[in-house]
Scaffold this motif. Structure first.
Motif, PDB file in Angstrom:
ATOM      1  N   ASP A 111      24.155  16.821  15.134  1.00 26.33           N
ATOM      2  CA  ASP A 111      25.512  16.921  15.699  1.00 26.33           C
ATOM      3  C   ASP A 111      26.593  16.549  14.677  1.00 26.33           C
ATOM      4  OD1 ASP A 111      24.806  14.205  15.829  1.00 26.33           O
ATOM      5  OD2 ASP A 111      26.040  13.837  17.594  1.00 26.33           O
ATOM      6  N   LEU A 112      26.750  15.285  14.415  1.00 23.83           N
ATOM      7  CA  LEU A 112      27.719  14.814  13.422  1.00 23.83           C
ATOM      8  C   LEU A 112      26.903  14.326  12.235  1.00 23.83           C
ATOM      9  CD1 LEU A 112      30.050  12.491  15.552  1.00 23.83           C
ATOM     10  CD2 LEU A 112      30.748  14.573  14.394  1.00 23.83           C
ATOM     11  N   ASN A 113      27.324  14.633  11.011  1.00 24.74           N
ATOM     12  CA  ASN A 113      26.544  14.077   9.911  1.00 24.74           C
ATOM     13  C   ASN A 113      26.856  12.595   9.746  1.00 24.74           C
ATOM     14  OD1 ASN A 113      28.410  13.417   7.822  1.00 24.74           O
ATOM     15  ND2 ASN A 113      28.472  15.542   7.155  1.00 24.74           N
ATOM     16  N   GLY A 114      26.009  11.924   9.017  1.00 23.84           N
ATOM     17  CA  GLY A 114      26.115  10.475   8.866  1.00 23.84           C
ATOM     18  C   GLY A 114      27.473  10.001   8.378  1.00 23.84           C
ATOM     19  N   PHE A 115      28.082  10.760   7.450  1.00 21.44           N
ATOM     20  CA  PHE A 115      29.385  10.343   6.917  1.00 21.44           C
ATOM     21  C   PHE A 115      30.459  10.322   7.992  1.00 21.44           C
ATOM     22  CE2 PHE A 115      28.263  11.879   2.387  1.00 21.44           C
ATOM     23  CZ  PHE A 115      27.641  10.669   2.126  1.00 21.44           C
ATOM     24  N   GLU A 116      30.452  11.357   8.859  1.00 23.44           N
ATOM     25  CA  GLU A 116      31.441  11.408   9.947  1.00 23.44           C
ATOM     26  C   GLU A 116      31.283  10.190  10.848  1.00 23.44           C
ATOM     27  OE1 GLU A 116      33.966  13.581  10.034  1.00 23.44           O
ATOM     28  OE2 GLU A 116      33.044  14.132   8.121  1.00 23.44           O
ATOM     29  N   VAL A 117      30.032   9.894  11.195  1.00 20.23           N
ATOM     30  CA  VAL A 117      29.754   8.752  12.077  1.00 20.23           C
ATOM     31  C   VAL A 117      30.152   7.451  11.373  1.00 20.23           C
ATOM     32  CG1 VAL A 117      27.980   7.543  13.410  1.00 20.23           C
ATOM     33  CG2 VAL A 117      27.875  10.035  13.181  1.00 20.23           C
ATOM     34  N   LEU A 118      29.774   7.336  10.106  1.00 16.19           N
ATOM     35  CA  LEU A 118      30.098   6.140   9.322  1.00 16.19           C
ATOM     36  C   LEU A 118      31.603   5.879   9.307  1.00 16.19           C
ATOM     37  CD1 LEU A 118      29.469   3.878   7.235  1.00 16.19           C
ATOM     38  CD2 LEU A 118      29.469   5.647   5.471  1.00 16.19           C
ATOM     39  N   LYS A 119      32.390   6.919   9.033  1.00 16.54           N
ATOM     40  CA  LYS A 119      33.848   6.766   8.976  1.00 16.54           C
ATOM     41  C   LYS A 119      34.396   6.304  10.325  1.00 16.54           C
ATOM     42  CE  LYS A 119      34.491  10.475   5.635  1.00 16.54           C
ATOM     43  NZ  LYS A 119      34.938  11.868   5.542  1.00 16.54           N
ATOM     44  N   LYS A 120      33.860   6.873  11.408  1.00 16.37           N
ATOM     45  CA  LYS A 120      34.351   6.505  12.749  1.00 16.37           C
ATOM     46  C   LYS A 120      33.962   5.064  13.093  1.00 16.37           C
ATOM     47  CE  LYS A 120      34.796  11.124  14.588  1.00 16.37           C
ATOM     48  NZ  LYS A 120      34.398  12.143  15.524  1.00 16.37           N
ATOM     49  N   ILE A 121      32.753   4.658  12.714  1.00 17.47           N
ATOM     50  CA  ILE A 121      32.322   3.273  12.965  1.00 17.47           C
ATOM     51  C   ILE A 121      33.265   2.319  12.223  1.00 17.47           C
ATOM     52  CG2 ILE A 121      30.525   1.539  12.509  1.00 17.47           C
ATOM     53  CD1 ILE A 121      28.462   3.878  12.781  1.00 17.47           C
ATOM     54  N   ARG A 124      36.286   2.830  11.189  1.00 20.44           N
ATOM     55  CA  ARG A 124      37.635   2.835  11.776  1.00 20.44           C
ATOM     56  C   ARG A 124      37.656   1.973  13.041  1.00 20.44           C
ATOM     57  NH1 ARG A 124      38.538   8.232  10.106  1.00 20.44           N
ATOM     58  NH2 ARG A 124      37.764   9.078  12.051  1.00 20.44           N
ATOM     59  N   TYR A 125      36.572   2.044  13.803  1.00 21.06           N
ATOM     60  CA  TYR A 125      36.485   1.280  15.058  1.00 21.06           C
ATOM     61  C   TYR A 125      36.405  -0.220  14.760  1.00 21.06           C
ATOM     62  CZ  TYR A 125      34.788  -0.382  19.561  1.00 21.06           C
ATOM     63  OH  TYR A 125      34.648  -1.060  20.743  1.00 21.06           O
ATOM     64  N   ASN A 126      35.510  -0.580  13.832  1.00 20.96           N
ATOM     65  CA  ASN A 126      35.357  -1.987  13.459  1.00 20.96           C
ATOM     66  C   ASN A 126      34.802  -2.089  12.047  1.00 20.96           C
ATOM     67  OD1 ASN A 126      34.690  -4.636  13.033  1.00 20.96           O
ATOM     68  ND2 ASN A 126      33.568  -4.908  14.938  1.00 20.96           N
ATOM     69  N   PRO A 127      35.661  -2.423  11.086  1.00 22.49           N
ATOM     70  CA  PRO A 127      35.217  -2.485   9.687  1.00 22.49           C
ATOM     71  C   PRO A 127      34.182  -3.579   9.422  1.00 22.49           C
ATOM     72  CG  PRO A 127      37.525  -3.168   9.897  1.00 22.49           C
ATOM     73  CD  PRO A 127      37.094  -2.679  11.245  1.00 22.49           C
ATOM     74  N   ASN A 128      34.012  -4.510  10.377  1.00 20.80           N
ATOM     75  CA  ASN A 128      33.061  -5.613  10.166  1.00 20.80           C
ATOM     76  C   ASN A 128      31.617  -5.298  10.549  1.00 20.80           C
ATOM     77  OD1 ASN A 128      35.114  -7.318   9.187  1.00 20.80           O
ATOM     78  ND2 ASN A 128      35.737  -7.747  11.288  1.00 20.80           N
ATOM     79  N   ILE A 129      31.384  -4.106  11.094  1.00 18.65           N
ATOM     80  CA  ILE A 129      30.001  -3.728  11.407  1.00 18.65           C
ATOM     81  C   ILE A 129      29.328  -3.311  10.100  1.00 18.65           C
ATOM     82  CG2 ILE A 129      28.509  -2.078  12.623  1.00 18.65           C
ATOM     83  CD1 ILE A 129      30.738  -1.820  14.749  1.00 18.65           C
ATOM     84  N   TYR A 130      28.144  -3.860   9.861  1.00 15.02           N
ATOM     85  CA  TYR A 130      27.391  -3.491   8.655  1.00 15.02           C
ATOM     86  C   TYR A 130      26.628  -2.200   8.937  1.00 15.02           C
ATOM     87  CZ  TYR A 130      28.350  -8.194   6.927  1.00 15.02           C
ATOM     88  OH  TYR A 130      28.965  -9.343   6.504  1.00 15.02           O
ATOM     89  N   VAL A 131      26.922  -1.162   8.161  1.00 15.19           N
ATOM     90  CA  VAL A 131      26.245   0.120   8.354  1.00 15.19           C
ATOM     91  C   VAL A 131      25.363   0.388   7.134  1.00 15.19           C
ATOM     92  CG1 VAL A 131      26.512   2.596   8.780  1.00 15.19           C
ATOM     93  CG2 VAL A 131      28.228   0.987   9.664  1.00 15.19           C
ATOM     94  N   ILE A 132      24.098   0.655   7.387  1.00 15.86           N
ATOM     95  CA  ILE A 132      23.166   0.999   6.313  1.00 15.86           C
ATOM     96  C   ILE A 132      22.786   2.454   6.494  1.00 15.86           C
ATOM     97  CG2 ILE A 132      20.887   0.597   5.301  1.00 15.86           C
ATOM     98  CD1 ILE A 132      22.439  -2.222   7.140  1.00 15.86           C
ATOM     99  N   MET A 133      23.128   3.263   5.510  1.00 21.23           N
ATOM    100  CA  MET A 133      22.812   4.693   5.551  1.00 21.23           C
ATOM    101  C   MET A 133      21.355   4.882   5.148  1.00 21.23           C
ATOM    102  SD  MET A 133      24.465   7.528   6.203  1.00 21.23           S
ATOM    103  CE  MET A 133      26.190   7.479   5.877  1.00 21.23           C
ATOM    104  N   VAL A 134      20.625   5.644   5.948  1.00 22.56           N
ATOM    105  CA  VAL A 134      19.217   5.924   5.654  1.00 22.56           C
ATOM    106  C   VAL A 134      19.084   7.435   5.481  1.00 22.56           C
ATOM    107  CG1 VAL A 134      16.846   5.618   6.443  1.00 22.56           C
ATOM    108  CG2 VAL A 134      18.587   3.978   7.146  1.00 22.56           C
ATOM    109  N   SER A 135      18.446   7.848   4.389  1.00 22.14           N
ATOM    110  CA  SER A 135      18.377   9.287   4.130  1.00 22.14           C
ATOM    111  C   SER A 135      17.017   9.699   3.605  1.00 22.14           C
ATOM    112  CB  SER A 135      19.452   9.670   3.102  1.00 22.14           C
ATOM    113  OG  SER A 135      19.307  11.025   2.744  1.00 22.14           O
ATOM    114  N   GLY A 136      16.642  10.912   3.951  1.00 19.41           N
ATOM    115  CA  GLY A 136      15.393  11.474   3.460  1.00 19.41           C
ATOM    116  C   GLY A 136      15.525  11.961   2.028  1.00 19.41           C
TER     117      GLY A 136
END
Length: 145
Positions: free
Chosen positions: A62-72, A74-86
């Motif tokens: 649906d949404l690629n990881g970058f789109e989701v990451l940017k929205k997260i 924007r919502y709360n910069p203090n959430i730690y997001v770890i990108m996982v990729s094949g």
């Protein structure tokens, strides 16, 4: 000290098998509070639940990881997001960090171990931040009184 049980983890991956493997591994290491999402939209709809850490698959339908990451972020910069990729792509890794990911992990044989190590790093950082806030508050009050 924040215990493993207090940490709220989200796993976002459209590959249910991968997500199951991560979840089982982390639960075996006493991380209990894990919520799975099969796509980015579901994850974004649940951000009000205040996750501490989100493991986010880069390549989803649906949404690629970058789109989701940017929205997260924007919502709360203090959430730690770890990108996982094949894919082991330097460009993807650099962009993930540029958009605010804490780390970039490649899906390989030791990805679960790396997830656990990354969580441990984050716990140490959160601990350090809360210690510094306490010191700052104490300093503030010692100036007042």
């Amino acid at each position: 000290m924040e215990t493993n049980q207090n940490l709220k983890l989200f796993i976002v991956d459209d590959d249910r098998f991968c997500a199951n493997v991560y979840e089982k591994y982390l639960k075996n290491h006493n991380y209990e509070n894990i919520t799975y999402f099969s796509n980015g939209e579901e994850c974004l709809d649940e951000l009000y639940n205040k996750p501490d850490i989100i493991f986010l698959d880069y390549n989803m339908e649906d949404l690629n990881g970058f789109e989701v990451l940017k929205k997260i972020k924007r919502y709360n910069p203090n959430i730690y997001v770890i990108m996982v990729s094949g894919q082991e792509s330097i460009d993807t890794a650099v962009n993930a960090l540029k958009y605010g990911a804490f780390d970039y992990l490649v899906k390989n044989n030791n990805v679960c171990k790396k997830m656990k190590e990354t969580i441990e790093k984050i716990v140490m950082i959160k601990e350090e931040i809360s210690q510094n806030k306490l010191r700052g508050v104490r300093r503030f009050f010692s100036v007042l009184f």
